[in-house]
Design an enzyme around this catalytic site. Structure first.
Site, mmCIF file in Angstrom:
data_model
loop_
_atom_site.group_PDB
_atom_site.id
_atom_site.type_symbol
_atom_site.label_atom_id
_atom_site.label_comp_id
_atom_site.label_asym_id
_atom_site.label_seq_id
_atom_site.Cartn_x
_atom_site.Cartn_y
_atom_site.Cartn_z
ATOM 1 N N GLY A 145 -7.701 -15.565 3.642
ATOM 2 C CA GLY A 145 -6.551 -16.222 3.008
ATOM 3 C C GLY A 145 -5.258 -15.453 3.238
ATOM 4 N N ARG A 180 -16.294 -4.050 5.321
ATOM 5 C CA ARG A 180 -15.075 -3.753 4.549
ATOM 6 C C ARG A 180 -15.018 -2.287 4.110
ATOM 7 N NH1 ARG A 180 -14.586 -9.423 1.169
ATOM 8 N NH2 ARG A 180 -13.389 -10.463 2.784
ATOM 9 N N LYS A 224 -9.672 -29.146 9.239
ATOM 10 C CA LYS A 224 -8.682 -30.063 8.673
ATOM 11 C C LYS A 224 -7.251 -29.694 9.018
ATOM 12 C CE LYS A 224 -11.293 -31.765 4.807
ATOM 13 N NZ LYS A 224 -11.482 -31.750 3.370
ATOM 14 N N GLY A 259 -10.856 -16.357 8.856
ATOM 15 C CA GLY A 259 -12.097 -17.082 8.606
ATOM 16 C C GLY A 259 -13.011 -17.282 9.794
HETATM 17 P P1 AMP Z 1 -11.516 -24.193 8.951
HETATM 18 O O1 AMP Z 1 -12.164 -23.567 7.743
HETATM 19 O O2 AMP Z 1 -10.547 -25.278 8.617
HETATM 20 O O3 AMP Z 1 -10.964 -23.176 9.909
HETATM 21 O O4 AMP Z 1 -12.673 -24.962 9.709
HETATM 22 C C1 AMP Z 1 -13.820 -24.339 10.203
HETATM 23 C C2 AMP Z 1 -14.908 -25.379 10.306
HETATM 24 O O5 AMP Z 1 -14.479 -26.442 11.130
HETATM 25 C C3 AMP Z 1 -16.183 -24.861 10.940
HETATM 26 O O6 AMP Z 1 -17.189 -24.814 9.969
HETATM 27 C C4 AMP Z 1 -16.488 -25.893 12.025
HETATM 28 O O7 AMP Z 1 -17.847 -26.287 12.044
HETATM 29 C C5 AMP Z 1 -15.618 -27.055 11.638
HETATM 30 N N1 AMP Z 1 -15.281 -27.921 12.773
HETATM 31 C C6 AMP Z 1 -14.748 -27.545 13.945
HETATM 32 N N2 AMP Z 1 -14.640 -28.604 14.778
HETATM 33 C C7 AMP Z 1 -15.106 -29.679 14.114
HETATM 34 C C8 AMP Z 1 -15.265 -31.051 14.453
HETATM 35 N N3 AMP Z 1 -14.907 -31.505 15.646
HETATM 36 N N4 AMP Z 1 -15.773 -31.875 13.515
HETATM 37 C C9 AMP Z 1 -16.139 -31.389 12.317
HETATM 38 N N5 AMP Z 1 -16.020 -30.101 11.928
HETATM 39 C C10 AMP Z 1 -15.510 -29.250 12.823
#
Ligand code: AMP
Length: 398
Positions: free
Chosen positions: A378, A35, A198, A355
């Protein structure tokens, strides 16, 4: 609104909001100076013009008063090393202590003010406090994209004290320009790849992208909510049961808007959430009970790659699988490599943001092979939702 390249800042006190919220180790040394390096171009533009660069930032989450571990004094050596300059440090960001340091600066000098969040008024967006910080400068530059989604005193409220003399730094200019380049692109086909855990955290993004992309690739844990909604068997994969209806609505929306929505067709499944789990490959909608999908399978990689390699504008947010474990990283690596290839051989504009996909391209050493890697988590996600960020709106407002 001025562009930073159009102004000469000679002799000016230039107050720059940077994002120096950097990680420190137990000895309070900076462990990752990304950064700081990202803000260097703006700071050096000011000093090379013969202006005085007065830097302000937050660091961590202090409770509203001085805490040594959150003092920006800890990062002075790292800032000095990046800029190759002596840094004058002020023990306060407002009042006499700040003024004393600023008043003794010569043209071309750099000063760093103490952590803004030692005052709770910073996050409260307090106007009086913003006015106190503003006294340190003749010109205000916002170069802190990472906090641009917050309406804090130093990121947004302060702008009104510089009715004409306010501008974006280079980093902010780049972020704004590149996000615009994917969201309002005429370089088609436009493809968005959305992964991560999610669906609930990405609904607004997917909805906003529907009007802007030709292809929408959905993978990661969130894909299983879409698969289950269409009566697929997902075993014990991650599913948000309260989002099944929304998943179906998004599928319908894509059809109505002529968006090619692609879900994985196969998965790497595991009998436990662990790097040493037993694994197999199955079709995405026939995962046995007790097994969970933790990565996209080879057929999905191929179909995703095919779309990526014929796209001209590509946005990627969120990993394809649990890439933190090597066993389930293949899908994410393959997509990162496909983006690099599209950039090189198809002259595509490729943006990675928000992220974990940023962590992934860094981890795989591919960050410099895509067109742009966003610095804001974010802030990037909110931009993709179509929200104009307070830090950006405040500079633009006439
Ligand atoms: P996000 O913060 O929503 O972008 O999610 C990132 C996280 O999603 C990472 O830590 C991944 O390990 C997790 N992730 C990706 N694919 C899967 C999956 N099939 N099942 C569980 N976690 C997952």
């Amino acid at each position: 609104m001025y562009q930073i390249d159009q102004v000469n800042l000679k002799g000016k006190r230039v107050l720059i909001r940077v994002d120096f919220n950097v990680p420190l180790n137990d000895n309070l040394q900076v462990t990752d100076d990304t950064r700081i390096r990202a803000a260097a171009k703006t700071i050096l533009k000011v000093t090379n013009d013969g202006g005085k660069a007065i830097l302000m930032s937050h660091l961590g989450r202090p409770k509203g008063g001085y805490e040594e571990k959150y003092s920006l004094r800890n990062i002075v050596p790292a800032v000095s090393a990046v800029l190759n300059k002596t840094i004058h440090f002020a023990d306060d960001c407002i009042g006499e202590k700040a003024a004393a340091i600023v008043n003794q600066m010569q043209d071309g000098d750099v000063a760093l003010l103490e952590n803004l969040r030692f005052y709770k008024e910073e996050e409260g967006g307090d106007e009086f406090f913003a006015g106190q910080i503003a006294e340190n400068g003749d010109v205000y530059i916002n170069d802190a994209f990472g906090t641009a989604h917050r309406a804090h005193a130093s990121t947004a409220v302060i702008a009104k004290f510089f009715p004409t003399d306010r501008l974006f730094g280079y980093l902010m200019e780049d972020e704004v320009k590149n996000i615009d380049r994917v969201l309002n692109s005429n370089q088609t086909p436009v493809t968005a790849i959305i992964g991560g855990s999610k669906v609930s955290s990405k609904i607004a993004i997917i909805e906003n992208l529907m009007d802007r992309v030709d292809n929408l690739l959905i993978a990661g844990g969130m894909a299983f909510t879409f698969i289950k909604a269409q009566k697929g068997k997902v075993g014990s994969s991650l599913v948000e049961n309260d989002k099944l209806e929304i998943a179906l609505d998004l599928i319908t929306m894509a059809r109505n808007k002529n968006v090619n929505l692609l879900l994985p067709t196969d998965a790497v499944i595991a009998d436990q959430f662990a790097a040493n789990a037993n694994t197999k490959i199955t079709s995405i909608g026939s995962i046995p009970d007790g097994w969970m999908g933790l990565d996209i399978g080879p057929a999905s990689i191929e179909s995703f790659k095919e779309v990526i390699l014929r796209s001209k504008t590509i946005l990627w947010n969120g990993p394809m699988g649990v890439f933190e474990m090597e066993t389930f990283a293949k899908g994410t690596i393959a997509i990162a490599e496909a983006l690099a290839e599209a950039t090189k051989s198809n002259n595509a504009f490729t943006l990675v943001g928000g992220g974990d996909s940023v962590a992934a391209v860094n981890q795989f050493g591919l960050a410099d092979q895509v067109s742009y890697v966003s610095t804001g988590g974010g802030a990037m996600l909110e931009s993709l939702e179509g929200i104009e960020l307070p830090g950006i709106a405040a500079i633009k407002k006439i």
